[in-house]
Write a protein that holds these residues in place. Structure first.
Motif, PDB file in Angstrom:
ATOM      1  N   ILE A 141       0.836  -1.207   0.000  1.00 61.41           N
ATOM      2  CA  ILE A 141       0.000   0.000   0.000  1.00 61.41           C
ATOM      3  C   ILE A 141       0.867   1.251   0.000  1.00 61.41           C
ATOM      4  O   ILE A 141       0.644   2.180  -0.788  1.00 61.41           O
ATOM      5  CB  ILE A 141      -0.957  -0.007   1.213  1.00 61.41           C
ATOM      6  N   VAL A 142       1.863   1.293   0.874  1.00 66.95           N
ATOM      7  CA  VAL A 142       2.715   2.480   0.978  1.00 66.95           C
ATOM      8  C   VAL A 142       3.544   2.669  -0.285  1.00 66.95           C
ATOM      9  O   VAL A 142       3.746   3.803  -0.736  1.00 66.95           O
ATOM     10  CB  VAL A 142       3.605   2.405   2.242  1.00 66.95           C
ATOM     11  N   SER A 143       4.003   1.597  -0.901  1.00 66.21           N
ATOM     12  CA  SER A 143       4.771   1.745  -2.147  1.00 66.21           C
ATOM     13  C   SER A 143       3.893   2.326  -3.246  1.00 66.21           C
ATOM     14  O   SER A 143       4.366   3.100  -4.080  1.00 66.21           O
ATOM     15  CB  SER A 143       5.390   0.417  -2.578  1.00 66.21           C
ATOM     16  N   GLY A 144       2.619   1.987  -3.253  1.00 66.87           N
ATOM     17  CA  GLY A 144       1.694   2.609  -4.206  1.00 66.87           C
ATOM     18  C   GLY A 144       1.531   4.098  -3.949  1.00 66.87           C
ATOM     19  O   GLY A 144       1.474   4.900  -4.887  1.00 66.87           O
ATOM     20  N   LEU A 145       1.466   4.485  -2.669  1.00 68.72           N
ATOM     21  CA  LEU A 145       1.381   5.905  -2.336  1.00 68.72           C
ATOM     22  C   LEU A 145       2.652   6.650  -2.735  1.00 68.72           C
ATOM     23  O   LEU A 145       2.593   7.778  -3.236  1.00 68.72           O
ATOM     24  CB  LEU A 145       1.124   6.084  -0.833  1.00 68.72           C
ATOM     25  N   VAL A 146       3.798   6.010  -2.524  1.00 68.28           N
ATOM     26  CA  VAL A 146       5.078   6.630  -2.901  1.00 68.28           C
ATOM     27  C   VAL A 146       5.165   6.765  -4.419  1.00 68.28           C
ATOM     28  O   VAL A 146       5.631   7.792  -4.932  1.00 68.28           O
ATOM     29  CB  VAL A 146       6.262   5.825  -2.329  1.00 68.28           C
ATOM     30  N   LYS A 147       4.716   5.746  -5.140  1.00 71.87           N
ATOM     31  CA  LYS A 147       4.713   5.830  -6.608  1.00 71.87           C
ATOM     32  C   LYS A 147       3.844   6.992  -7.080  1.00 71.87           C
ATOM     33  O   LYS A 147       4.236   7.738  -7.985  1.00 71.87           O
ATOM     34  CB  LYS A 147       4.210   4.518  -7.219  1.00 71.87           C
ATOM     35  N   THR A 148       2.691   7.160  -6.473  1.00 75.53           N
ATOM     36  CA  THR A 148       1.810   8.272  -6.835  1.00 75.53           C
ATOM     37  C   THR A 148       2.496   9.610  -6.569  1.00 75.53           C
ATOM     38  O   THR A 148       2.424  10.528  -7.385  1.00 75.53           O
ATOM     39  CB  THR A 148       0.491   8.180  -6.037  1.00 75.53           C
ATOM     40  N   GLU A 149       3.171   9.713  -5.448  1.00 72.92           N
ATOM     41  CA  GLU A 149       3.884  10.954  -5.097  1.00 72.92           C
ATOM     42  C   GLU A 149       5.013  11.238  -6.080  1.00 72.92           C
ATOM     43  O   GLU A 149       5.173  12.362  -6.545  1.00 72.92           O
ATOM     44  CB  GLU A 149       4.425  10.840  -3.670  1.00 72.92           C
ATOM     45  N   LEU A 150       5.807  10.233  -6.398  1.00 77.14           N
ATOM     46  CA  LEU A 150       6.923  10.436  -7.322  1.00 77.14           C
ATOM     47  C   LEU A 150       6.439  10.767  -8.728  1.00 77.14           C
ATOM     48  O   LEU A 150       7.059  11.586  -9.420  1.00 77.14           O
ATOM     49  CB  LEU A 150       7.830   9.207  -7.344  1.00 77.14           C
ATOM     50  N   LEU A 151       5.351  10.160  -9.166  1.00 76.88           N
ATOM     51  CA  LEU A 151       4.807  10.487 -10.484  1.00 76.88           C
ATOM     52  C   LEU A 151       4.263  11.905 -10.518  1.00 76.88           C
ATOM     53  O   LEU A 151       4.353  12.586 -11.545  1.00 76.88           O
ATOM     54  CB  LEU A 151       3.721   9.488 -10.876  1.00 76.88           C
ATOM     55  N   ALA A 152       3.701  12.370  -9.397  1.00 82.70           N
ATOM     56  CA  ALA A 152       3.204  13.742  -9.340  1.00 82.70           C
ATOM     57  C   ALA A 152       4.353  14.745  -9.402  1.00 82.70           C
ATOM     58  O   ALA A 152       4.208  15.823  -9.978  1.00 82.70           O
ATOM     59  CB  ALA A 152       2.388  13.956  -8.069  1.00 82.70           C
ATOM     60  N   VAL A 153       5.498  14.390  -8.827  1.00 86.29           N
ATOM     61  CA  VAL A 153       6.641  15.302  -8.805  1.00 86.29           C
ATOM     62  C   VAL A 153       7.410  15.261 -10.118  1.00 86.29           C
ATOM     63  O   VAL A 153       7.729  16.303 -10.700  1.00 86.29           O
ATOM     64  CB  VAL A 153       7.574  14.963  -7.623  1.00 86.29           C
TER      65      VAL A 153
END
Length: 150
Positions: free
Chosen positions: A18-30
């Motif tokens: 779950i957290v890796s999915g959240l991190v992926k979303t954050e990195l893609l946004a940046v």
């Protein structure tokens, strides 16, 4: 006492997913686009190992709720630490193979900068809350599993 360890590993691996999915979303946004490679798989495997070793080894079935939640958060923190360390080391090796460093000490020193850059993406309320709440739930469920299979 093997079943509570497996439950702890599975719950912590699920939290890491779950957290890796959240991190992926954050990195893609940046960054817009980013090559994640084996990031999710690495996170899940490290999550299982940390859950099995950290959380599962402490689940006795006699812990209180507060201690179980504390141990669950410790397993979540250990997972974050090891995933961040491994991803940072991988990035340093990639840069070293491109001959960006003059020596091995410079590469190891640069791991601090790389880890800081990656770590800043973890400092978002949704990621921190997910880790804290997920760690607490994993600790409680592991303690229940230890009582059940004791």
């Amino acid at each position: 006492m093997t079943m509570p360890k497996v439950v702890a590993g599975a719950l912590t691996a699920f939290l890491a997913w779950i957290v890796s999915g959240l991190v992926k979303t954050e990195l893609l946004a940046v960054y817009g686009s980013y090559n994640f490679g084996w990031f999710v798989t690495l996170s899940v495997v490290v999550g299982f190992v940390c859950g099995y070793r950290v959380l599962g080894s402490r689940a006795t079935g006699a812990l209180g709720a507060a201690i179980a939640m504390s141990v669950g958060m410790t397993a979540a923190a250990a997972t974050v630490f090891w995933v961040l360390a491994l991803v940072t080391a991988n990035e340093m090796l990639r840069l070293a193979l491109e001959r960006r460093y003059r020596g091995p000490v410079e590469g190891i020193e640069d791991m601090v900068r790389i880890g800081g850059n990656y770590g800043q993406h973890l400092l978002h309320a949704n990621i921190i809350l997910t880790l804290v709440i997920g760690g607490c739930i994993a600790g409680l469920l592991t303690e229940i599993a230890a009582r059940r299979w004791n």
